[in-house]
Motif scaffolding. Structure first.
Motif, PDB file in Angstrom:
ATOM      1  N   MET A  54      11.784  -4.295  -8.633  1.00 61.95           N
ATOM      2  CA  MET A  54      11.834  -2.906  -9.084  1.00 61.95           C
ATOM      3  C   MET A  54      13.271  -2.377  -9.062  1.00 61.95           C
ATOM      4  O   MET A  54      13.680  -1.637  -9.970  1.00 61.95           O
ATOM      5  CB  MET A  54      10.930  -2.024  -8.218  1.00 61.95           C
ATOM      6  CG  MET A  54       9.454  -2.265  -8.477  1.00 61.95           C
ATOM      7  SD  MET A  54       8.358  -1.365  -7.372  1.00 61.95           S
ATOM      8  CE  MET A  54       8.699   0.310  -7.826  1.00 61.95           C
ATOM      9  N   GLN A  55      14.036  -2.763  -8.051  1.00 62.64           N
ATOM     10  CA  GLN A  55      15.430  -2.336  -7.995  1.00 62.64           C
ATOM     11  C   GLN A  55      16.220  -2.930  -9.153  1.00 62.64           C
ATOM     12  O   GLN A  55      17.058  -2.249  -9.756  1.00 62.64           O
ATOM     13  CB  GLN A  55      16.053  -2.720  -6.649  1.00 62.64           C
ATOM     14  CG  GLN A  55      15.541  -1.876  -5.497  1.00 62.64           C
ATOM     15  CD  GLN A  55      16.010  -2.367  -4.141  1.00 62.64           C
ATOM     16  OE1 GLN A  55      16.356  -3.531  -3.953  1.00 62.64           O
ATOM     17  NE2 GLN A  55      16.010  -1.468  -3.163  1.00 62.64           N
ATOM     18  N   LYS A  58      15.309  -1.056 -12.187  1.00 63.91           N
ATOM     19  CA  LYS A  58      15.943   0.266 -12.153  1.00 63.91           C
ATOM     20  C   LYS A  58      17.376   0.175 -12.694  1.00 63.91           C
ATOM     21  O   LYS A  58      17.803   1.012 -13.484  1.00 63.91           O
ATOM     22  CB  LYS A  58      15.945   0.813 -10.728  1.00 63.91           C
ATOM     23  CG  LYS A  58      16.611   2.166 -10.596  1.00 63.91           C
ATOM     24  CD  LYS A  58      16.635   2.624  -9.144  1.00 63.91           C
ATOM     25  CE  LYS A  58      17.417   3.912  -8.991  1.00 63.91           C
ATOM     26  NZ  LYS A  58      17.543   4.311  -7.587  1.00 63.91           N
ATOM     27  N   TYR A  61      17.152  -0.398 -16.413  1.00 67.43           N
ATOM     28  CA  TYR A  61      16.772   0.847 -17.076  1.00 67.43           C
ATOM     29  C   TYR A  61      17.962   1.804 -17.150  1.00 67.43           C
ATOM     30  O   TYR A  61      18.197   2.421 -18.190  1.00 67.43           O
ATOM     31  CB  TYR A  61      15.607   1.527 -16.358  1.00 67.43           C
ATOM     32  CG  TYR A  61      15.293   2.882 -16.921  1.00 67.43           C
ATOM     33  CD1 TYR A  61      14.586   3.010 -18.109  1.00 67.43           C
ATOM     34  CD2 TYR A  61      15.724   4.042 -16.294  1.00 67.43           C
ATOM     35  CE1 TYR A  61      14.314   4.247 -18.650  1.00 67.43           C
ATOM     36  CE2 TYR A  61      15.462   5.290 -16.831  1.00 67.43           C
ATOM     37  CZ  TYR A  61      14.746   5.387 -18.003  1.00 67.43           C
ATOM     38  OH  TYR A  61      14.493   6.628 -18.541  1.00 67.43           O
ATOM     39  N   LYS A  62      18.697   1.903 -16.054  1.00 67.27           N
ATOM     40  CA  LYS A  62      19.861   2.799 -16.029  1.00 67.27           C
ATOM     41  C   LYS A  62      20.886   2.356 -17.072  1.00 67.27           C
ATOM     42  O   LYS A  62      21.427   3.187 -17.812  1.00 67.27           O
ATOM     43  CB  LYS A  62      20.489   2.796 -14.634  1.00 67.27           C
ATOM     44  CG  LYS A  62      21.636   3.755 -14.480  1.00 67.27           C
ATOM     45  CD  LYS A  62      22.180   3.728 -13.054  1.00 67.27           C
ATOM     46  CE  LYS A  62      23.377   4.630 -12.924  1.00 67.27           C
ATOM     47  NZ  LYS A  62      23.959   4.570 -11.584  1.00 67.27           N
ATOM     48  N   LYS A  65      19.504   3.114 -20.510  1.00 64.85           N
ATOM     49  CA  LYS A  65      19.547   4.565 -20.746  1.00 64.85           C
ATOM     50  C   LYS A  65      20.962   5.003 -21.109  1.00 64.85           C
ATOM     51  O   LYS A  65      21.149   5.801 -22.041  1.00 64.85           O
ATOM     52  CB  LYS A  65      19.044   5.302 -19.503  1.00 64.85           C
ATOM     53  CG  LYS A  65      19.038   6.800 -19.626  1.00 64.85           C
ATOM     54  CD  LYS A  65      17.911   7.270 -20.501  1.00 64.85           C
ATOM     55  CE  LYS A  65      17.799   8.777 -20.417  1.00 64.85           C
ATOM     56  NZ  LYS A  65      17.725   9.411 -21.693  1.00 64.85           N
TER      57      LYS A  65
END
Length: 174
Positions: A54-55, A58, A61-62, A65
Motif C-alpha cells: 500500500m505504501q 501510495k 499514486y502520488k 497525480k
C-alpha cells in the motif's frame, strides 16, 4: 466396594491422573493458545506485506497525480483552439521541411469508457536529412503541448541517396 490400594499404587494413580489432566489441559488450552499465536504471527506478517504494498502504491499514486496535474496545466496552457494538424504543419514550416511532406492524415479517436478524445495525425516525409528529422522531432516532443510520437518508421530514401523517408504517427489528448 472400594478398592484398597497401597501407597505405591495410590501414587501411580495420582501420577497417571495428573498426566491425563495435563494432556487434557494441553489439548484444550495450551495447544490452541500456541496455534492462535502462530496464526496471529502469520497474519501480522501478511498485514506488514500488505502495508508495504500500500505504501508503494501510495508513492505510485502520488507520482501519477503529479504527472496528471502537470499534464492538465500544459493542456490548459496550450488553449482550447489548439489543433494538432496545424501545430504539426507549423513545426514543419519552422524546420523548413513542408515541401518534403507527401501526406498528412488526421483522425480523432474516442477513448472507451472515457470522455477523452485523442487527436492523431499520420504523416510522411520523403527525402529529409537526419538533422532535419532530429530537429523536427525535438520541436514536436519538447513543445510543451503534450504532443507525442507514437510510432516512427524510418527508411533510406529510394529517390535521394543519403536522405530518409519517414512516417510518423503523432497524438495528443483534446
Amino acid at each position: 466396594m472400594a478398592i484398597q490400594l497401597n501407597k505405591r499404587e495410590k501414587n501411580a494413580v495420582w501420577v497417571a491422573g495428573a498426566a491425563i489432566g495435563l494432556l487434557i489441559m494441553g489439548k484444550l488450552v495450551i495447544f490452541p493458545y500456541l496455534e492462535a499465536q502462530k496464526k496471529w504471527a502469520r497474519q501480522i506478517e501478511a498485514k506488514k506485506v500488505t502495508l508495504l504494498e500500500m505504501q508503494a502504491l501510495k508513492v505510485d499514486y502520488k507520482n501519477f497525480k503529479q504527472f496528471s496535474d502537470r499534464s492538465q496545466v500544459r493542456l490548459e496552457k496550450r488553449g482550447k483552439d489548439f489543433s494538432l494538424f496545424s501545430f504539426i504543419n507549423g513545426v514543419s514550416d519552422k524546420v523548413k521541411i513542408n515541401e518534403n511532406i507527401t501526406y498528412m492524415k488526421p483522425s480523432t479517436i474516442q477513448q472507451k469508457g472515457s470522455q477523452l478524445k485523442v487527436d492523431v495525425v499520420e504523416m510522411r516525409f520523403s527525402g529529409v536529412t537526419l538533422e532535419q528529422l532530429m530537429h523536427y522531432l525535438h520541436m514536436v516532443e519538447k513543445s510543451g503541448n503534450q504532443v507525442f510520437i507514437k510510432r516512427a518508421a524510418i527508411s533510406n530514401s529510394a529517390k535521394k541517396k543519403g536522405y530518409l523517408d519517414v512516417t510518423l504517427l503523432m497524438e495528443t489528448i483534446i
